[in-house]
Design a protein around this motif. Structure first.
Motif, PDB file in Angstrom:
ATOM      1  N   GLN A  10       0.849  -1.189   0.000  1.00 40.12           N
ATOM      2  CA  GLN A  10       0.000   0.000   0.000  1.00 40.12           C
ATOM      3  C   GLN A  10       0.886   1.241   0.000  1.00 40.12           C
ATOM      4  OE1 GLN A  10      -3.544   0.060   2.551  1.00 40.12           O
ATOM      5  NE2 GLN A  10      -2.781   1.989   3.380  1.00 40.12           N
ATOM      6  N   LYS A  21       0.822   5.698  -0.150  1.00 35.27           N
ATOM      7  CA  LYS A  21       0.191   7.016  -0.202  1.00 35.27           C
ATOM      8  C   LYS A  21       1.310   8.025  -0.391  1.00 35.27           C
ATOM      9  CE  LYS A  21      -3.984   6.225   2.529  1.00 35.27           C
ATOM     10  NZ  LYS A  21      -4.780   6.648   3.698  1.00 35.27           N
ATOM     11  N   PRO A  52      -3.615   9.129  -3.381  1.00 33.05           N
ATOM     12  CA  PRO A  52      -4.298   9.024  -2.096  1.00 33.05           C
ATOM     13  C   PRO A  52      -4.739   7.611  -1.764  1.00 33.05           C
ATOM     14  CG  PRO A  52      -5.792   9.878  -3.750  1.00 33.05           C
ATOM     15  CD  PRO A  52      -4.448   9.760  -4.410  1.00 33.05           C
ATOM     16  N   LYS A  53      -4.799   6.762  -2.774  1.00 36.74           N
ATOM     17  CA  LYS A  53      -5.248   5.393  -2.550  1.00 36.74           C
ATOM     18  C   LYS A  53      -4.453   4.445  -3.433  1.00 36.74           C
ATOM     19  CE  LYS A  53      -9.134   2.270  -3.274  1.00 36.74           C
ATOM     20  NZ  LYS A  53     -10.490   2.105  -3.832  1.00 36.74           N
ATOM     21  N   HIS A  54      -3.924   3.395  -2.830  1.00 38.15           N
ATOM     22  CA  HIS A  54      -3.233   2.358  -3.589  1.00 38.15           C
ATOM     23  C   HIS A  54      -3.271   1.065  -2.798  1.00 38.15           C
ATOM     24  CE1 HIS A  54       0.272  -0.161  -4.586  1.00 38.15           C
ATOM     25  NE2 HIS A  54      -0.014   0.193  -5.822  1.00 38.15           N
ATOM     26  N   ARG A  55      -3.592  -0.013  -3.512  1.00 38.69           N
ATOM     27  CA  ARG A  55      -3.586  -1.330  -2.899  1.00 38.69           C
ATOM     28  C   ARG A  55      -3.185  -2.361  -3.945  1.00 38.69           C
ATOM     29  NH1 ARG A  55      -6.461  -4.895  -4.505  1.00 38.69           N
ATOM     30  NH2 ARG A  55      -8.354  -3.726  -4.816  1.00 38.69           N
ATOM     31  N   ASP A 108      -5.399  -1.632  -7.349  1.00 38.67           N
ATOM     32  CA  ASP A 108      -6.398  -0.577  -7.442  1.00 38.67           C
ATOM     33  C   ASP A 108      -5.754   0.703  -6.905  1.00 38.67           C
ATOM     34  OD1 ASP A 108      -8.598   1.079  -7.443  1.00 38.67           O
ATOM     35  OD2 ASP A 108      -9.854  -0.229  -6.227  1.00 38.67           O
ATOM     36  N   TYR A 109      -5.708   1.756  -7.728  1.00 37.78           N
ATOM     37  CA  TYR A 109      -5.120   2.997  -7.232  1.00 37.78           C
ATOM     38  C   TYR A 109      -5.751   4.216  -7.884  1.00 37.78           C
ATOM     39  CZ  TYR A 109      -2.205   3.037 -11.472  1.00 37.78           C
ATOM     40  OH  TYR A 109      -1.761   3.037 -12.769  1.00 37.78           O
ATOM     41  N   LYS A 110      -5.608   5.355  -7.177  1.00 36.94           N
ATOM     42  CA  LYS A 110      -6.057   6.644  -7.684  1.00 36.94           C
ATOM     43  C   LYS A 110      -4.873   7.600  -7.708  1.00 36.94           C
ATOM     44  CE  LYS A 110     -10.837   6.314  -6.086  1.00 36.94           C
ATOM     45  NZ  LYS A 110     -11.950   6.990  -5.379  1.00 36.94           N
ATOM     46  N   ARG A 160      -8.556  13.786 -11.057  1.00 34.61           N
ATOM     47  CA  ARG A 160      -8.401  12.515 -10.351  1.00 34.61           C
ATOM     48  C   ARG A 160      -8.714  11.376 -11.304  1.00 34.61           C
ATOM     49  NH1 ARG A 160     -12.005  13.122  -6.832  1.00 34.61           N
ATOM     50  NH2 ARG A 160     -13.604  11.729  -7.654  1.00 34.61           N
ATOM     51  N   ARG A 216      -8.496   6.921 -11.854  1.00 34.03           N
ATOM     52  CA  ARG A 216      -8.431   5.649 -11.144  1.00 34.03           C
ATOM     53  C   ARG A 216      -8.132   4.540 -12.145  1.00 34.03           C
ATOM     54  NH1 ARG A 216     -13.339   2.452  -7.992  1.00 34.03           N
ATOM     55  NH2 ARG A 216     -12.029   0.779  -7.150  1.00 34.03           N
TER      56      ARG A 216
END
Length: 196
Positions: A47, A49, A79-82, A110-112, A140, A142
């Protein structure tokens, strides 16, 4: 000698500059010995950020050093990553002439990503006036990525000096990319319906 008056030890800036990074994850490797075959399981999770902002125009617009035709202060962040990975692999353990391995591999991400722009100097003459350092652009996006692979390999010792090796891998990969938000003014115009 890039341009007149260039000094590699000096930086001119009138904006904000910083960078932040947060990352963590882990993995687990498990092994089961069944005598003539061994099963491996490798699981991973990551993960991230991050956010970095910088005044990238090299000076002050209209002041210098050199010619700085317009201000450019931007930032990008995640802001988001997995990311999850899983491998299951079966290997022979006969120590004979023929060795083999086969397995499956799964990947899920999955990321933004966010992009920002600021008007460093502002514009008091605009209607309404634009304050210095005000944000004038945001985007933004995704992306998701899922992949599944199967693989196998054979090793055959023809002689102690000659070994033949062959393998195959098949991967099915799917990516989806979407623009979730787009508020211009400093960015190049974008047509959302075309998924630019």
């Amino acid at each position: 000698e890039l341009v007149a008056g260039f000094d590699r030890d000096q930086v001119s800036t009138d904006g904000v500059n910083f960078s932040e990074l947060d990352t963590w994850g882990g993995s687990a490797r498990l092994r089961w010995d069944f005598g003539k075959v061994t099963l491996y399981s490798i699981t991973g999770y990551e993960q991230v950020k991050t956010f970095s902002r910088g005044d990238i125009d090299g000076g002050v617009a209209g002041v210098g050093p050199g010619v700085v035709p317009f201000s450019s202060e931007t930032a990008d962040g995640m802001p988001k990553h997995r990311q999850i990975t899983q491998e299951l692999r079966l290997e022979s353990d006969t120590k004979g002439l023929l060795d083999w391995q086969a397995g499956v591999f799964f990947f899920d991400e999955d990321y933004k990503i966010e992009s920002f722009s600021w008007n460093t100097q502002g514009n008091p003459a605009a209607v309404p006036p634009i304050a210095p350092g005000s944000q004038d652009g945001y985007q933004r996006v995704r992306q998701t990525n899922k992949a599944l692979a199967v693989f196998g390999a054979l090793n055959y010792a023809v002689t102690p000096q000659l070994k033949l090796r062959g393998g195959l891998r098949y991967t099915q990969d799917k990516k989806d990319f979407n623009v979730e938000a787009y508020e211009f003014s400093a960015f190049v115009p974008c047509v959302l319906s075309a998924k630019c």
